[in-house]
Motif scaffolding. Sequence first.
Motif, PDB file in Angstrom:
ATOM      1  N   GLU A  88       0.820  -1.213   0.000  1.00 31.96           N
ATOM      2  CA  GLU A  88       0.000   0.000   0.000  1.00 31.96           C
ATOM      3  C   GLU A  88       0.851   1.258   0.000  1.00 31.96           C
ATOM      4  N   ARG A  89       1.963   1.205   0.729  1.00 31.05           N
ATOM      5  CA  ARG A  89       2.788   2.406   0.883  1.00 31.05           C
ATOM      6  C   ARG A  89       3.776   2.586  -0.267  1.00 31.05           C
ATOM      7  N   TYR A  90       4.331   1.488  -0.782  1.00 34.04           N
ATOM      8  CA  TYR A  90       5.426   1.597  -1.741  1.00 34.04           C
ATOM      9  C   TYR A  90       5.149   0.966  -3.104  1.00 34.04           C
ATOM     10  N   GLY A  91       4.009   0.320  -3.237  1.00 32.53           N
ATOM     11  CA  GLY A  91       3.722  -0.374  -4.477  1.00 32.53           C
ATOM     12  C   GLY A  91       4.187  -1.810  -4.416  1.00 32.53           C
ATOM     13  N   ALA A  92       4.098  -2.498  -5.533  1.00 32.79           N
ATOM     14  CA  ALA A  92       4.364  -3.934  -5.583  1.00 32.79           C
ATOM     15  C   ALA A  92       5.781  -4.296  -5.168  1.00 32.79           C
ATOM     16  N   ALA A  93       6.727  -3.389  -5.351  1.00 31.13           N
ATOM     17  CA  ALA A  93       8.124  -3.695  -5.023  1.00 31.13           C
ATOM     18  C   ALA A  93       8.443  -3.476  -3.551  1.00 31.13           C
TER      19      ALA A  93
END
Length: 500
Positions: free
Chosen positions: A299-304
């Motif tokens: 949620e905070r940084y995306g899939a990575a």
Amino acid sequence: MISPAAPAARTPWASLPQPTAFEPAGGTWEPERVRVIAASRGLRREAERLESELRARGIAAAADVSDPVIRLRLSPLAHRDPADESFTIDVADDVVVTAASAAGVFRATRQLLHNLRAQGAVPRGIVRSAPAVAERGLHLDAGRKHYPAAWNLAQLHAAADVGVNVFQWHFSENEGFRLESTAFPEIVSSGHITRAEAAEIVATARDLHIDLVPSLDMPGHLRHALRAHPDLRLPDAPGLATDHALDITREDPVRFALALIDDMLPVFPHSTRWNLGGDEFVDFDRIAEFPALATAAAERYGAAGTGFDLLTAFVNRVAAHLRERGLEARAWNDGLLRSTAERLDQDVVLTWWTNWNAGMRPVADALAAGHRLVNVDDAVFYYVLGENAGYRYPTAERIWAADWHPGLFPALWGPEGQATVVQELERPYPAALLGVSFAVWSDRPEAQTPAEVAEGIRGPLRAMAERAWNAGSAVELADFAALDAAIGEVTPLEEERRHV
């Protein structure tokens, strides 16, 4: 055991640590009476202390002006640095100690006392000495095991006697919280240090020129504190331990951590550094298997995004909180420098204890990222009670066998669990290497009594002090052992306690 009349061979200056250089002039200084003179107001405490210590050794106060003098003085103003512990000692009919700071004068007077304790006299000549690294530390895990206040005070005197100048007090662990809390009394263990006792420990450390570094490990190592606040724990993960881990995905648990720091801050009014932990938060090899961390990171940084990003963000936030309160943040190395979206605050000092797992970043990465380091090499300086987790009690023999010096860090381990690459910083050391530390960990608290711990750490702690001060050692192991025995143990005077 060597007798006071027979100092170690090849070491005419009988001290630990050995001085950087000694130019003997022949003969010895053996006063029956002496006067100690402080050449400036800032050295009066050192003169008073030394007077008391000499009286305790049977050296009387001077009767007239013809009696020998020990003169304590600071370097010319242009050369003074409060952090500079270097000193010179000129031993002739009188003794002149010159240093850039009161701490340097204190270190020099220990050298005089060592010679008197070891051989009843001080060799005449000129000593010049300066530490190879600024910090020589002792870390104490007082969270798993309660160490009484009197024991802590005795260890401060023993450490200061051989040039140790940092005491990292680790008062919280999974098994206990050992320092009185006013805001959170429900988390305090029955065996603990009261605030009044802590005040004496803090004052004694300051008087002995030892910097006291509080160590409050988070977001892991909090099982005891979280037992009273289960709603703040990291949510369950199938087959994985979370009862020791703070839920860093939510704001309330993070605020609790910051409030706990603020509650402890008044105990340490003189401290300028704080170890916030950051280690062993979860099973790092399986960090992607913790649902709460995986969801929050995405949620905070995306899939990575990963749990390492969340951990780094937490460490950065705590570091900022400490900085606002005038404290430098420190953290253990194992889980850091492993994030992708978050970059670890460059000002966080890394206390480097291990590279046992191939996923842990090497020392070179920390230096490249601009971090300063303290070497807490677990291979030689981890005194783990019960020799838990495969550790062996440190010994001077193993320290000399490793030819350890402050730039020699734990080796990198490969995927097969074998040490594969030596990590070593060459002398002269880069400014990023702040120093070193010995570490007592109370994993199996019942394995030794406090008295047995004190006896067990004395030799290897002195070995670290010798080799840290001198970037190695010019003396052989046999000479070190003889000096260790000849110097014996320091006995704090009752006057010291009254002064504090």
